[in-house]
Scaffold this motif. Structure first.
Motif, mmCIF file in Angstrom:
data_model
loop_
_atom_site.group_PDB
_atom_site.id
_atom_site.type_symbol
_atom_site.label_atom_id
_atom_site.label_comp_id
_atom_site.label_asym_id
_atom_site.label_seq_id
_atom_site.Cartn_x
_atom_site.Cartn_y
_atom_site.Cartn_z
ATOM 1 N N ASN A 194 1.119 -1.043 0.123
ATOM 2 C CA ASN A 194 0.000 -0.254 -0.191
ATOM 3 C C ASN A 194 1.466 1.588 0.029
ATOM 4 O O ASN A 194 1.158 1.475 1.296
ATOM 5 N N ASP A 228 -0.267 4.642 2.174
ATOM 6 C CA ASP A 228 -0.006 4.166 3.614
ATOM 7 C C ASP A 228 1.858 4.490 4.056
ATOM 8 O O ASP A 228 2.180 4.782 4.893
ATOM 9 N N GLU A 229 2.519 3.702 3.261
ATOM 10 C CA GLU A 229 3.647 3.949 3.405
ATOM 11 C C GLU A 229 4.611 5.256 3.643
ATOM 12 O O GLU A 229 5.181 5.803 3.765
ATOM 13 N N GLN A 277 2.938 7.001 6.483
ATOM 14 C CA GLN A 277 4.005 6.433 7.836
ATOM 15 C C GLN A 277 5.782 7.090 7.496
ATOM 16 O O GLN A 277 6.389 7.629 8.429
ATOM 17 N N SER A 322 -5.983 8.957 -1.803
ATOM 18 C CA SER A 322 -5.372 8.068 -0.299
ATOM 19 C C SER A 322 -4.643 8.528 0.528
ATOM 20 O O SER A 322 -4.925 8.423 1.664
ATOM 21 N N HIS A 330 -5.373 10.002 4.403
ATOM 22 C CA HIS A 330 -4.580 9.294 5.734
ATOM 23 C C HIS A 330 -3.854 10.234 6.189
ATOM 24 O O HIS A 330 -3.144 9.909 7.812
ATOM 25 N N THR A 331 -4.000 10.777 6.068
ATOM 26 C CA THR A 331 -3.008 12.334 6.557
ATOM 27 C C THR A 331 -3.751 13.271 6.878
ATOM 28 O O THR A 331 -4.287 14.308 7.217
#
Length: 145
Positions: A94, A97-98, A101, A132, A136-137
């Motif tokens: 993904n 997501d990486e 992170q 995405s 997600h952030t």
């Protein structure tokens, strides 16, 4: 204002095109750049009789080499602009997501991404890593076309 910028790159023409803009932005803000390229691992399909077997080791070597080339191009642009730089090659199923992170791990306060600006069916079918990441952030995300 922004001291540490995460710049995800996939080596596409669009990513290469916006690299100069990202470097100029970083130079003006006296920021450092952390570039990340995310390799997706080879998914092994269920094999039936007579199926060809792909060499996962060769795939990994080729993807690492290609990813390193992407990072090296950004490193050269950062060097030419006098911008502090760190390059990362990560592996994940993904990429979004990486990317999120990596921004946390490296203390980034801004994510700058290129986006193809797909709409309609192509966006639905191809998805959007940028979308995405945005969802997600909690960091600001600057999207360049």
């Amino acid at each position: 204002m922004f001291k540490s910028i995460l710049f995800p790159t996939d080596g596409s023409d669009l990513s290469e095109k916006v690299t100069a803009t990202v470097m100029e932005f970083a130079r003006l803000h006296q920021s450092r750049i952390t570039a990340v390229t995310v390799i997706q691992p080879m998914l092994m399909p269920t094999l039936g009789d007579g199926a060809a077997v792909l060499d996962a080791g060769q795939y990994e070597v080729q993807m690492q080499s290609t990813a390193r080339d992407h990072i090296n191009k950004v490193a050269a642009a950062a060097s030419a602009a006098g911008v502090p730089f760190e390059g990362i090659v990560a592996t994940s199923t993904n990429p979004a997501d990486e990317i999120v992170q990596a921004a946390k791990k490296y203390g980034c306060d801004l994510i700058v991404m290129a986006s193809h600006g797909r709409t309609g069916l192509s966006k639905l079918l191809l998805g959007s890593e940028t979308q995405s990441v945005l969802s997600h952030t909690s960091l600001p995300v600057l999207v360049l076309h």
